[in-house]
Motif scaffolding. Sequence first.
Motif, PDB file in Angstrom:
ATOM      1  N   TYR A 171      95.785  57.102  41.054  1.00 47.06           N
ATOM      2  CA  TYR A 171      97.229  57.124  41.232  1.00 47.06           C
ATOM      3  C   TYR A 171      97.948  57.636  39.980  1.00 47.06           C
ATOM      4  O   TYR A 171      98.851  58.471  40.069  1.00 47.06           O
ATOM      5  CB  TYR A 171      97.723  55.714  41.573  1.00 47.06           C
ATOM      6  CG  TYR A 171      99.161  55.664  42.033  1.00 47.06           C
ATOM      7  CD1 TYR A 171      99.484  55.888  43.368  1.00 47.06           C
ATOM      8  CD2 TYR A 171     100.194  55.388  41.144  1.00 47.06           C
ATOM      9  CE1 TYR A 171     100.802  55.842  43.808  1.00 47.06           C
ATOM     10  CE2 TYR A 171     101.507  55.347  41.571  1.00 47.06           C
ATOM     11  CZ  TYR A 171     101.808  55.562  42.901  1.00 47.06           C
ATOM     12  OH  TYR A 171     103.112  55.528  43.313  1.00 47.06           O
ATOM     13  N   ARG A 227     106.178  60.880  40.509  1.00 49.47           N
ATOM     14  CA  ARG A 227     106.297  59.785  41.470  1.00 49.47           C
ATOM     15  C   ARG A 227     107.760  59.357  41.625  1.00 49.47           C
ATOM     16  O   ARG A 227     108.512  59.317  40.636  1.00 49.47           O
ATOM     17  CB  ARG A 227     105.484  58.577  40.996  1.00 49.47           C
ATOM     18  CG  ARG A 227     104.007  58.848  40.772  1.00 49.47           C
ATOM     19  CD  ARG A 227     103.261  58.995  42.062  1.00 49.47           C
ATOM     20  NE  ARG A 227     101.816  59.133  41.827  1.00 49.47           N
ATOM     21  CZ  ARG A 227     100.949  59.500  42.759  1.00 49.47           C
ATOM     22  NH1 ARG A 227     101.381  59.774  43.983  1.00 49.47           N
ATOM     23  NH2 ARG A 227      99.666  59.608  42.492  1.00 49.47           N
ATOM     24  N   ALA A 284      96.670  64.433  43.204  1.00 58.81           N
ATOM     25  CA  ALA A 284      98.054  64.079  42.859  1.00 58.81           C
ATOM     26  C   ALA A 284      98.954  64.105  44.087  1.00 58.81           C
ATOM     27  O   ALA A 284      99.844  63.259  44.224  1.00 58.81           O
ATOM     28  CB  ALA A 284      98.584  65.052  41.805  1.00 58.81           C
ATOM     29  N   GLN A 328     105.648  61.490  32.588  1.00 60.27           N
ATOM     30  CA  GLN A 328     105.507  61.016  33.962  1.00 60.27           C
ATOM     31  C   GLN A 328     105.260  62.162  34.939  1.00 60.27           C
ATOM     32  O   GLN A 328     104.999  61.922  36.119  1.00 60.27           O
ATOM     33  CB  GLN A 328     106.764  60.251  34.398  1.00 60.27           C
ATOM     34  CG  GLN A 328     106.965  58.939  33.658  1.00 60.27           C
ATOM     35  CD  GLN A 328     105.863  57.944  33.936  1.00 60.27           C
ATOM     36  OE1 GLN A 328     105.516  57.679  35.076  1.00 60.27           O
ATOM     37  NE2 GLN A 328     105.276  57.422  32.866  1.00 60.27           N
ATOM     38  N   ASP A 347     102.976  58.677  47.253  1.00 61.23           N
ATOM     39  CA  ASP A 347     104.114  59.577  47.468  1.00 61.23           C
ATOM     40  C   ASP A 347     104.472  60.270  46.164  1.00 61.23           C
ATOM     41  O   ASP A 347     104.375  59.670  45.081  1.00 61.23           O
ATOM     42  CB  ASP A 347     105.319  58.787  47.989  1.00 61.23           C
ATOM     43  CG  ASP A 347     105.047  58.153  49.341  1.00 61.23           C
ATOM     44  OD1 ASP A 347     104.280  58.745  50.125  1.00 61.23           O
ATOM     45  OD2 ASP A 347     105.584  57.059  49.603  1.00 61.23           O
ATOM     46  N   THR A 348     104.914  61.494  46.259  1.00 60.79           N
ATOM     47  CA  THR A 348     105.232  62.230  45.046  1.00 60.79           C
ATOM     48  C   THR A 348     106.221  63.345  45.331  1.00 60.79           C
ATOM     49  O   THR A 348     106.326  63.843  46.454  1.00 60.79           O
ATOM     50  CB  THR A 348     103.933  62.814  44.426  1.00 60.79           C
ATOM     51  OG1 THR A 348     104.200  63.310  43.124  1.00 60.79           O
ATOM     52  CG2 THR A 348     103.358  63.917  45.284  1.00 60.79           C
ATOM     53  N   ASN A 349     106.964  63.729  44.305  1.00 64.69           N
ATOM     54  CA  ASN A 349     107.770  64.944  44.328  1.00 64.69           C
ATOM     55  C   ASN A 349     106.936  66.062  43.714  1.00 64.69           C
ATOM     56  O   ASN A 349     106.246  65.851  42.714  1.00 64.69           O
ATOM     57  CB  ASN A 349     109.043  64.757  43.494  1.00 64.69           C
ATOM     58  CG  ASN A 349     109.973  63.713  44.079  1.00 64.69           C
ATOM     59  OD1 ASN A 349     110.635  63.936  45.082  1.00 64.69           O
ATOM     60  ND2 ASN A 349     110.013  62.537  43.445  1.00 64.69           N
ATOM     61  N   ARG A 350     107.017  67.238  44.294  1.00 64.08           N
ATOM     62  CA  ARG A 350     106.210  68.364  43.807  1.00 64.08           C
ATOM     63  C   ARG A 350     107.083  69.597  43.659  1.00 64.08           C
ATOM     64  O   ARG A 350     107.861  69.932  44.547  1.00 64.08           O
ATOM     65  CB  ARG A 350     105.067  68.653  44.776  1.00 64.08           C
ATOM     66  CG  ARG A 350     104.204  69.861  44.395  1.00 64.08           C
ATOM     67  CD  ARG A 350     103.064  70.032  45.370  1.00 64.08           C
ATOM     68  NE  ARG A 350     102.161  71.105  44.986  1.00 64.08           N
ATOM     69  CZ  ARG A 350     100.963  71.318  45.526  1.00 64.08           C
ATOM     70  NH1 ARG A 350     100.532  70.501  46.474  1.00 64.08           N
ATOM     71  NH2 ARG A 350     100.207  72.308  45.132  1.00 64.08           N
ATOM     72  N   PHE A 365     103.985  67.227  39.433  1.00 70.07           N
ATOM     73  CA  PHE A 365     104.096  66.107  40.368  1.00 70.07           C
ATOM     74  C   PHE A 365     104.742  64.923  39.650  1.00 70.07           C
ATOM     75  O   PHE A 365     104.307  64.550  38.555  1.00 70.07           O
ATOM     76  CB  PHE A 365     102.710  65.685  40.869  1.00 70.07           C
ATOM     77  CG  PHE A 365     101.980  66.742  41.651  1.00 70.07           C
ATOM     78  CD1 PHE A 365     101.986  66.726  43.034  1.00 70.07           C
ATOM     79  CD2 PHE A 365     101.274  67.746  40.997  1.00 70.07           C
ATOM     80  CE1 PHE A 365     101.301  67.690  43.765  1.00 70.07           C
ATOM     81  CE2 PHE A 365     100.585  68.720  41.713  1.00 70.07           C
ATOM     82  CZ  PHE A 365     100.600  68.693  43.096  1.00 70.07           C
TER      83      PHE A 365
END
Length: 366
Positions: free
Chosen positions: A223, A283, A232, A357, A237-240, A281
């Motif tokens: 994670y 979070r 990743a 991050q 969940d993640t922003n990419r 990426f």
Amino acid sequence: MTPDLECTGLTKRFGQTTAVENVSFAVPPGSFFSILGPSGCGKTTIMRMIAGFLDPSEGDIRIKGRSVLDVPPNKRPVNMVFQHLALFPMMNIADNIGYGLRRAGLAKSEIDRKTGEALERIGLPGIGSRKVDELSGGQKQRVAIARCMVLEPDVLLLDEPLGALDLKLRERMKVELKALQAAFDTTFVYITHDQSEALVMSDNIAVMNQGRFEQMGTGRDLYYRPDTAFVAGFVGDTNRWRGRVEKEQGKSIQLRTESGMILRGATHGRALHAGDHADIFVRPEAIRIAHSKDELAHFDNLISGHVTSMLFNGAASRVLVCGAEEGDEIEVNLPQSGEFAALKKGAAVHIGWAGDQGNCFAAGAT
């Protein structure tokens, strides 16, 4: 210490298609090991090779230090729980659990003793005379596991056993399965496409993609420190964002995204240089939200924008924020303080996060 299960160079081809390619792993005694990956990645093929239902094209499978390639399925010290539990409706619970023991020729008194002990261990004492259709979904799940465990396998294989359960029961069974594994002190090998199941229950997890293992480690490792862009994006969940590296600064980079945002992220030792295309990426829980820009001035990444959507989910509620000049929507966890409970669509907000991050990878890397 000899692993309960060890696979070395495991490969399986079907004609010109390679379903599993050069997979190696070892599972220590008494541990809960999960193989996590999307449908079609090859995880069920690995399970079927371990059980003996398929022969590997290459590689070796060892249980308690002994190769089992020449051992037929019914003689291997493994047992398997399927998604569809295949309990016998015409039999009561005790007879279901004792079925394998009867096939093995044990005396009735021994079958009764082992069945009673198994019912105690799964937390269902005294229900041996009940019928299968009188049980809840979770109770059926426990009976299916008990039916396997009375045969005292060295390894229990579980093929997406929670897939047919409703959401609430599935959440409860995650905890129960981990408790059952500890109660029987048996090695569990579990396959799933559900990251939450793997993260909650497993001592170690292998993330699988297109027939190969991308990364093995604890849930925390996968994670927070993914080795590849696939891990990743798949775990949690993640922003990419995708963009081009503008500056390389030691173990961090400055990236201009395709929409024009300037973001800073960490490479964690991966080689990325100015001009390279890269993915970053972040979070949702790593991003802070504020009404005032000054509150976030210490962050490496700072964006002013407006709320485009509210995603209410109790304590896990989130918002989507769109930058004032960019078209990207950014998913952000809301703090549980309630300060933003009255936030509305269109409200002006500021978001920020630390550069370390953001996990950065070469674009297209897996």
